[in-house]
Design a protein around this motif. Structure first.
Motif, PDB file in Angstrom:
ATOM      1  N   ALA A   1      11.099  10.260  -6.491  1.00 43.82           N
ATOM      2  CA  ALA A   1      10.089   9.257  -6.857  1.00 43.82           C
ATOM      3  C   ALA A   1       8.727   9.952  -6.834  1.00 43.82           C
ATOM      4  CB  ALA A   1      10.131   8.077  -5.891  1.00 43.82           C
ATOM      5  N   GLU A   2       8.114  10.001  -8.013  1.00 43.88           N
ATOM      6  CA  GLU A   2       6.870  10.763  -8.159  1.00 43.88           C
ATOM      7  C   GLU A   2       5.693  10.029  -7.528  1.00 43.88           C
ATOM      8  OE1 GLU A   2       5.024  12.621 -11.969  1.00 43.88           O
ATOM      9  OE2 GLU A   2       7.065  11.923 -12.451  1.00 43.88           O
ATOM     10  N   ALA A   3       4.844  10.779  -6.850  1.00 44.55           N
ATOM     11  CA  ALA A   3       3.618  10.204  -6.306  1.00 44.55           C
ATOM     12  C   ALA A   3       2.584  10.106  -7.419  1.00 44.55           C
ATOM     13  CB  ALA A   3       3.100  11.065  -5.167  1.00 44.55           C
ATOM     14  N   GLY A   4       1.674   9.138  -7.322  1.00 43.95           N
ATOM     15  CA  GLY A   4       0.625   8.991  -8.324  1.00 43.95           C
ATOM     16  C   GLY A   4      -0.553   9.912  -8.010  1.00 43.95           C
ATOM     17  N   ALA A   5      -1.384  10.171  -9.040  1.00 43.69           N
ATOM     18  CA  ALA A   5      -2.576  10.995  -8.838  1.00 43.69           C
ATOM     19  C   ALA A   5      -3.533  10.289  -7.876  1.00 43.69           C
ATOM     20  CB  ALA A   5      -3.253  11.258 -10.180  1.00 43.69           C
ATOM     21  N   SER A   6      -3.596   8.966  -8.031  1.00 38.47           N
ATOM     22  CA  SER A   6      -4.356   8.161  -7.072  1.00 38.47           C
ATOM     23  C   SER A   6      -3.544   6.904  -6.798  1.00 38.47           C
ATOM     24  CB  SER A   6      -5.725   7.805  -7.656  1.00 38.47           C
ATOM     25  OG  SER A   6      -5.532   7.107  -8.869  1.00 38.47           O
ATOM     26  N   ALA A   7      -3.904   6.202  -5.732  1.00 38.43           N
ATOM     27  CA  ALA A   7      -3.136   5.017  -5.361  1.00 38.43           C
ATOM     28  C   ALA A   7      -3.219   3.967  -6.460  1.00 38.43           C
ATOM     29  CB  ALA A   7      -3.648   4.449  -4.047  1.00 38.43           C
ATOM     30  N   ALA A   8      -2.096   3.324  -6.752  1.00 41.01           N
ATOM     31  CA  ALA A   8      -2.074   2.245  -7.742  1.00 41.01           C
ATOM     32  C   ALA A   8      -2.806   1.030  -7.174  1.00 41.01           C
ATOM     33  CB  ALA A   8      -0.628   1.880  -8.065  1.00 41.01           C
ATOM     34  N   PRO A   9      -3.488   0.268  -8.044  1.00 35.37           N
ATOM     35  CA  PRO A   9      -4.154  -0.946  -7.548  1.00 35.37           C
ATOM     36  C   PRO A   9      -3.139  -1.961  -7.024  1.00 35.37           C
ATOM     37  CG  PRO A   9      -4.230  -0.832  -9.956  1.00 35.37           C
ATOM     38  CD  PRO A   9      -3.682   0.475  -9.484  1.00 35.37           C
ATOM     39  N   VAL A  10      -3.515  -2.650  -5.952  1.00 34.28           N
ATOM     40  CA  VAL A  10      -2.644  -3.678  -5.370  1.00 34.28           C
ATOM     41  C   VAL A  10      -3.274  -5.040  -5.601  1.00 34.28           C
ATOM     42  CG1 VAL A  10      -1.621  -4.582  -3.246  1.00 34.28           C
ATOM     43  CG2 VAL A  10      -1.779  -2.101  -3.592  1.00 34.28           C
ATOM     44  N   GLU A  11      -2.487  -5.967  -6.136  1.00 33.82           N
ATOM     45  CA  GLU A  11      -2.992  -7.328  -6.357  1.00 33.82           C
ATOM     46  C   GLU A  11      -2.122  -8.321  -5.593  1.00 33.82           C
ATOM     47  OE1 GLU A  11      -3.422  -8.454 -10.529  1.00 33.82           O
ATOM     48  OE2 GLU A  11      -3.192 -10.568  -9.981  1.00 33.82           O
ATOM     49  N   THR A  12      -2.769  -9.202  -4.886  1.00 35.96           N
ATOM     50  CA  THR A  12      -2.014 -10.234  -4.168  1.00 35.96           C
ATOM     51  C   THR A  12      -1.830 -11.448  -5.069  1.00 35.96           C
ATOM     52  OG1 THR A  12      -2.970  -9.487  -2.098  1.00 35.96           O
ATOM     53  CG2 THR A  12      -1.936 -11.652  -2.084  1.00 35.96           C
TER      54      THR A  12
ATOM     55  N   LYS B   1       0.833  -1.208   0.000  1.00 38.26           N
ATOM     56  CA  LYS B   1       0.000   0.000   0.000  1.00 38.26           C
ATOM     57  C   LYS B   1       0.864   1.253   0.000  1.00 38.26           C
ATOM     58  CE  LYS B   1      -3.994  -1.484   2.514  1.00 38.26           C
ATOM     59  NZ  LYS B   1      -4.495  -1.489   3.881  1.00 38.26           N
ATOM     60  N   GLU B   2       1.917   1.233   0.789  1.00 39.13           N
ATOM     61  CA  GLU B   2       2.810   2.388   0.866  1.00 39.13           C
ATOM     62  C   GLU B   2       3.450   2.653  -0.504  1.00 39.13           C
ATOM     63  OE1 GLU B   2       5.768   1.936   3.932  1.00 39.13           O
ATOM     64  OE2 GLU B   2       6.695   3.887   3.482  1.00 39.13           O
ATOM     65  N   VAL B   3       3.895   1.591  -1.145  1.00 35.87           N
ATOM     66  CA  VAL B   3       4.530   1.715  -2.461  1.00 35.87           C
ATOM     67  C   VAL B   3       3.510   2.188  -3.499  1.00 35.87           C
ATOM     68  CG1 VAL B   3       5.661   0.391  -4.315  1.00 35.87           C
ATOM     69  CG2 VAL B   3       6.291  -0.005  -1.923  1.00 35.87           C
ATOM     70  N   ALA B   4       2.249   1.777  -3.331  1.00 39.28           N
ATOM     71  CA  ALA B   4       1.196   2.109  -4.300  1.00 39.28           C
ATOM     72  C   ALA B   4       0.896   3.603  -4.349  1.00 39.28           C
ATOM     73  CB  ALA B   4      -0.071   1.320  -3.986  1.00 39.28           C
TER      74      ALA B   4
ATOM     75  N   LEU C   1       2.727   4.478 -10.275  1.00 40.74           N
ATOM     76  CA  LEU C   1       2.955   3.131 -10.800  1.00 40.74           C
ATOM     77  C   LEU C   1       1.634   2.623 -11.361  1.00 40.74           C
ATOM     78  CD1 LEU C   1       4.685   1.809  -7.546  1.00 40.74           C
ATOM     79  CD2 LEU C   1       5.881   2.118  -9.721  1.00 40.74           C
ATOM     80  N   ALA C   2       1.703   1.743 -12.370  1.00 47.24           N
ATOM     81  CA  ALA C   2       0.465   1.201 -12.939  1.00 47.24           C
ATOM     82  C   ALA C   2      -0.153   0.166 -11.999  1.00 47.24           C
ATOM     83  CB  ALA C   2       0.749   0.578 -14.299  1.00 47.24           C
ATOM     84  N   LYS C   3       0.696  -0.544 -11.259  1.00 47.31           N
ATOM     85  CA  LYS C   3       0.177  -1.606 -10.414  1.00 47.31           C
ATOM     86  C   LYS C   3       1.232  -2.036  -9.398  1.00 47.31           C
ATOM     87  CE  LYS C   3      -2.870  -5.501 -11.050  1.00 47.31           C
ATOM     88  NZ  LYS C   3      -3.521  -6.368 -12.028  1.00 47.31           N
ATOM     89  N   VAL C   4       0.773  -2.518  -8.265  1.00 48.76           N
ATOM     90  CA  VAL C   4       1.700  -3.077  -7.276  1.00 48.76           C
ATOM     91  C   VAL C   4       1.250  -4.503  -6.948  1.00 48.76           C
ATOM     92  CG1 VAL C   4       2.680  -2.874  -4.962  1.00 48.76           C
ATOM     93  CG2 VAL C   4       2.200  -0.807  -6.300  1.00 48.76           C
ATOM     94  N   TYR C   5       2.180  -5.436  -6.971  1.00 45.91           N
ATOM     95  CA  TYR C   5       1.881  -6.826  -6.646  1.00 45.91           C
ATOM     96  C   TYR C   5       2.459  -7.160  -5.277  1.00 45.91           C
ATOM     97  CZ  TYR C   5       0.843  -7.224 -11.601  1.00 45.91           C
ATOM     98  OH  TYR C   5       0.310  -7.046 -12.845  1.00 45.91           O
TER      99      TYR C   5
END
Lengths: 329, 256
Positions: free
Chosen positions: A168-179, A52-55, A59-63
């Protein structure tokens, strides 16, 4: 499928290593240049908070690559997990920080996939259809532009400090996180680590010192350490050293500056006879003013120095002690 | 224990290095020495042999000059040496170097393989770990202590920022050794004498060729890095420089 860059961020004992943001900053730059999609992965067990922190970054997505067997860290566990994940995702480029943990598993991972890993890079840029990586060689005396052959994914690690974490640029909204749950069979993990520990309570906390006088190989003999000590005393500072001096037992390990010792950022860092191998530089380059005295004009320490003296430290230091005493009197 | 130590000859630490004409490598007419962490790896292997018995074998890849590293190792107490002798070995990437070593020791049973944690020239910090994967062995990196146990070994890994960690692992295994794990010994006169009669096996590039693949990493250009910081060089005699420096520290850095 569009070309993807995957950043594997580093977590240790469930905490995000902030150096990961440097890797993300570098990856964002190459993503902007190539137009490739940028994704990140965090490997471990129960590392959802880190994902979540990385998201929060652009970024397009965080796994979240998850298995109970990924805690504690082992090279076999991380290689098994990333082999599956990278094998499925087929990114074009996999980027990681050049930390001790990554050095421990990344060459194994690349080899297991029959790919190459270009380690300890300080830059990357597009070169025709391919990429050109810049890395230091010969202890920082030279830089090399390295082209990679074979098939993607290409693996690369970035040297600490090569990119700035705050870029490291922040995103406009949080990137989706997928487990992504990975299977690690019994017996895959062959090593059994215990919890990390610190050797002894550090007698001296160099991070609190305003002035540090540090010595390297150029000091030549143990008995000459006293000369540096006199300069440190005159300046009201602490004495420190590069790794070889502590390896030789000339100063205790708790006075070592660098990647395996302490990281400091004093007002003044005075380096005597230190060539400036990157392992040392990472521990002191944040200092406000850096002075280097070294007989070799090509020594990498001059890359980071504000003031440099090319000469024999045994000639320079005695009059320097006298001048400091005079100025303070 | 049978221990193989992978060693490398690198330019001396303070040797002035110059680029070759094509700007892809250094000029080779410099002084060389053993890569420092490799010297510690050898010392650790000799100590393990003194404690537990066995054999210490040293291996290197490089032109004729690299034999010096093996001679020194034999003089310090290694039992035999393997020299992959050809200038062509110098240009191999870490993957290929590991492949060449794996091929050269095929069918020779070792309990442990040591490498230094990285080399002073390329600085990949990869060859040992790749070799472990090629052999199908476990590995541990940046090792500061090794203890033989009934069922394998217990090693102390150095982590960052002053942390350490113990790891139990089976053998055979590959360990990359950190500088400072022990105190280095000097070769004795009798050791130097005995070294002359110890076996030194040569492997040619042609013999290793079948194990190699095209390099996956190619140095396009080697160059002196551009300076990112403006360094003010203080010049003059020692007394004059000392005076100038104190002025800078007082008036500009404001630390005096």
């Amino acid at each position: 499928m569009a070309d993807t860059i995957l950043v594997v961020v580093e977590q240790r004992e469930g905490k995000l290593n902030r150096v990961s943001f440097e890797t993300i900053a570098g990856a964002q730059a190459i993503a902007a240049e190539t137009g490739w999609t940028l994704e990140a992965a965090v490997v471990g067990s129960g590392v959802g908070e880190i994902a979540k922190e990385v998201a929060g970054k652009k970024l397009a997505k965080v796994y979240e690559v998850e298995s109970a067997k990924l805690e504690p860290y082992t090279p076999d566990g991380f290689v098994a997990a990333l082999k599956q994940f990278v094998g499925q995702r087929q990114p074009r480029l996999v980027l990681m920080p050049h930390t001790y943990q990554v050095r421990d598993f990344a060459p194994q991972l690349a080899t297991a996939l029959g790919r190459t890993l270009v380690s300890d890079c300080i830059g990357v840029r597009k070169d025709g259809d391919g990429l050109l990586f810049t890395r230091q060689m010969f202890q920082g005396k030279f830089a090399a532009d390295v082209a990679l052959g074979g098939d993607p994914p290409y693996f690369a690690t970035f040297q600490t400090g090569a990119f700035r974490a705050d870029k490291a640029e922040a995103g406009a909204s949080a990137a989706p996180v997928e487990t992504v749950n990975v299977e690690i069979a019994d017996g895959v993990i062959r090593t059994h680590p215990e919890a990390p520990f610190k050797e002894a309570k550090q007698a001296v906390d160099l991070t609190q010192a305003d002035i540090i006088v540090a010595v390297g190989r150029g000091i030549k003999e143990q008995k000459n350490i006293d000369l540096a000590k006199q300069l440190a005393d005159a300046l009201g500072g602490e004495l420190a050293a590069s790794r070889p001096i502590c390896d030789s037992g000339w100063l205790p390990m708790d006075r070592q500056i660098g990647s395996s010792g302490q990281t400091v950022a004093p007002k003044l860092y005075l380096a005597l006879g230190i060539s400036g191998a990157i392992q040392h530089i990472v521990g002191m380059k944040g200092s406000r003013t850096i002075v280097a005295v070294n007989k070799d004009a090509e020594a990498p320490i001059f890359e980071v120095a504000d003031f440099g003296v090319v000469g024999n430290l045994f000639d320079i230091v005695p009059p320097l002690i006298e001048e400091v005493k005079k100025a303070k009197a | 224990m049978k221990i193989l130590v992978c060693m490398k000859q690198v330019p001396q630490k303070d040797a002035p290095l110059k680029l070759n004409e094509s700007g892809t490598w250094i000029r080779e007419d410099v002084s060389y020495e053993v890569n420092e962490p490799d010297a510690y790896a050898l010392e650790e292997a000799l100590r393990q042999k003194e404690k537990h018995g066995g054999e210490v074998v040293v291996i290197t890849a490089g032109p004729a000059r690299a034999q010096q590293v093996l001679r020194e190792a034999l003089a310090k107490g290694a039992d035999r040496a393997i020299h992959l002798e050809d200038a062509g070995f110098v240009g191999l990437d870490a993957f290929n170097t590991a492949r060449a070593f794996a091929a050269a020791i095929k069918d020779q049973p070792f309990d442990l393989i040591f490498t230094g944690l990285q080399s002073d020239d390329y600085g990949f910090a990869q060859t040992g770990v790749i070799l472990a994967e090629l052999l199908g062995w476990p590995h541990a990196t940046i090792i500061m202590q090794i203890e033989k146990k009934d069922s394998g070994i217990r090693v102390k890994r150095e982590l960052e920022a002053g942390f350490f960690q113990y790891v139990d692992m089976p053998i055979p295994a590959v360990l990359t050794i950190q500088s400072g794990i022990n105190k280095l010994r000097y070769a004795t006169l009798i050791g130097i004498k005995q070294a002359k009669n110890k076996p030194m096996k040569k492997v040619t590039l042609a013999e290793a060729q079948s194990a190699l693949a095209p390099n996956l990493q190619q140095i396009r250009r080697l160059y002196i890095p551009e300076k990112t910081k403006k360094t003010e060089l203080l010049q003059g005699g020692a007394a004059e420089v000392a005076k100038k420096l104190v002025e800078k520290l007082r008036d500009e850095a404001r630390v005096i």
